[in-house]
Scaffold this active site. Sequence first.
Site, short mmCIF file in Angstrom:
data_model
loop_
_atom_site.label_atom_id
_atom_site.label_comp_id
_atom_site.label_asym_id
_atom_site.label_seq_id
_atom_site.Cartn_x
_atom_site.Cartn_y
_atom_site.Cartn_z
N ASP A 40 1.62 43.85 -7.40
CA ASP A 40 2.26 43.78 -8.72
C ASP A 40 1.22 43.85 -9.84
O ASP A 40 0.08 43.45 -9.66
CB ASP A 40 3.08 42.47 -8.81
CG ASP A 40 4.10 42.52 -9.93
OD1 ASP A 40 4.38 43.62 -10.45
OD2 ASP A 40 4.62 41.45 -10.30
N ASN A 88 13.91 48.08 -7.96
CA ASN A 88 13.10 49.00 -8.78
C ASN A 88 13.87 50.28 -9.15
O ASN A 88 13.45 51.02 -10.03
CB ASN A 88 11.77 49.35 -8.09
CG ASN A 88 10.76 48.21 -8.08
OD1 ASN A 88 9.94 48.11 -7.17
ND2 ASN A 88 10.80 47.33 -9.06
C1 IPE Z 1 8.02 43.51 -6.90
O1 IPE Z 1 7.51 43.71 -8.16
C2 IPE Z 1 8.23 44.83 -6.21
C3 IPE Z 1 7.02 45.53 -5.83
C4 IPE Z 1 5.79 45.09 -5.93
C5 IPE Z 1 7.23 46.84 -5.27
P1 IPE Z 1 8.46 43.75 -9.45
O2 IPE Z 1 7.56 43.96 -10.60
O3 IPE Z 1 9.53 44.74 -9.24
O4 IPE Z 1 9.08 42.30 -9.45
P2 IPE Z 1 9.72 41.45 -10.62
O5 IPE Z 1 10.76 42.31 -11.27
O6 IPE Z 1 8.61 41.12 -11.57
O7 IPE Z 1 10.26 40.23 -9.96
C1 IPE Z 2 4.07 46.99 -9.29
O1 IPE Z 2 3.66 47.05 -10.60
C2 IPE Z 2 4.45 48.34 -8.75
C3 IPE Z 2 5.89 48.52 -8.53
C4 IPE Z 2 6.80 47.62 -8.68
C5 IPE Z 2 6.31 49.84 -8.12
P1 IPE Z 2 4.71 46.95 -11.80
O2 IPE Z 2 5.13 48.33 -12.17
O3 IPE Z 2 5.78 46.00 -11.48
O4 IPE Z 2 3.77 46.36 -12.95
P2 IPE Z 2 4.14 45.24 -14.01
O5 IPE Z 2 4.69 44.08 -13.24
O6 IPE Z 2 5.15 45.85 -14.93
O7 IPE Z 2 2.85 44.93 -14.68
MG MG Z 3 6.00 44.00 -11.71
#
Ligand code: IPE
Ligand code: IPE
Ligand code: MG
Length: 266
Positions: A40, A88
């Site tokens: 993340d 997502n």
């Molecule tokens: C969790 O991250 C999913 C992945 C790392 C693929 P998110 O960024 O989607 O999670 P939330 O929304 O902050 O809980």
């Molecule tokens: C994790 O990074 C990757 C995926 C969930 C695909 P994020 O895209 O959630 O990055 P933040 O949480 O917005 O920084």
């Molecule tokens: Mg995230």
Amino acid sequence: MSNVIAVEPQPVHQVETMRRAKAAGIDLSRLPRHVAVIMDGNGRWARSSNKPRIEGHRAGIKSVREIVRTCRRLEIPFLTLYAFSAENWKRPGSEINALMILLCNFLRREIREMKENNIRLGTIGRIHELPFAVQKALDYARRETAQGEKMLLSLALSYGGRVEIVDAVKKAIQAVREHQLTVDEINPDRFSEFLDTAEMPDPDLLIRTSGEMRISNFLLWQIAYAEIWITPVLWPDFREEHLFEALKDFQSRQRRFGRVDIDGAI
Ligand code: IPE
Ligand code: IPE
Ligand code: MG
């Protein structure tokens, strides 16, 4: 004089990684068998340098490569990476498309190295929900790496823990209907066989980057007794040294699984 070498020597990169791990205080005989990672913070990484979010995802691929390599060199047999959650799909279409393209490119580029290093690619999640081109790329990568017996690298894609459990319940019901199983025979071990993770042990160590203190629907069933390690480091900045930190911390934990500790002191 000819010496017969019975054991294949370890490649120099592997020896070097192991040396660094030992120098970082890691006991190579007590590593987790299964490491799972919630990768993340890509978006925040990009924002911090005024780049579009997708640049964060692109940068995150470098971290994926490094962590896969390091785990392989340490001979950790199972690595599961949360790459795209069921939730997502709620992101803007442009970000989803870019992520899918990055995934296809990653697969295409990494197959050779995976094969050379005996890594088998697997997936968990509702793969049939992904665009057809991604499904094809995954199929190809899975087939090409099917012989890899040193590490199972599983990508969680369109993955949600709750849906996985519900799907497993449906499969169990079907098995009962087909007389392969009776209701009384269903227990946690038998039930686990219906989950996407049937062929792996439960994760011993769960890592989450970017400081969020939540599970975000990842491996809900499987992490019942995982040790959780959360770092503020954003995924694109995550390097071998951070993995070493996680492994060292893991080794300092006392895993009790509900029992009292070894000498009953606690
Ligand atoms: C969790 O991250 C999913 C992945 C790392 C693929 P998110 O960024 O989607 O999670 P939330 O929304 O902050 O809980
Ligand atoms: C994790 O990074 C990757 C995926 C969930 C695909 P994020 O895209 O959630 O990055 P933040 O949480 O917005 O920084
Ligand atoms: Mg995230």
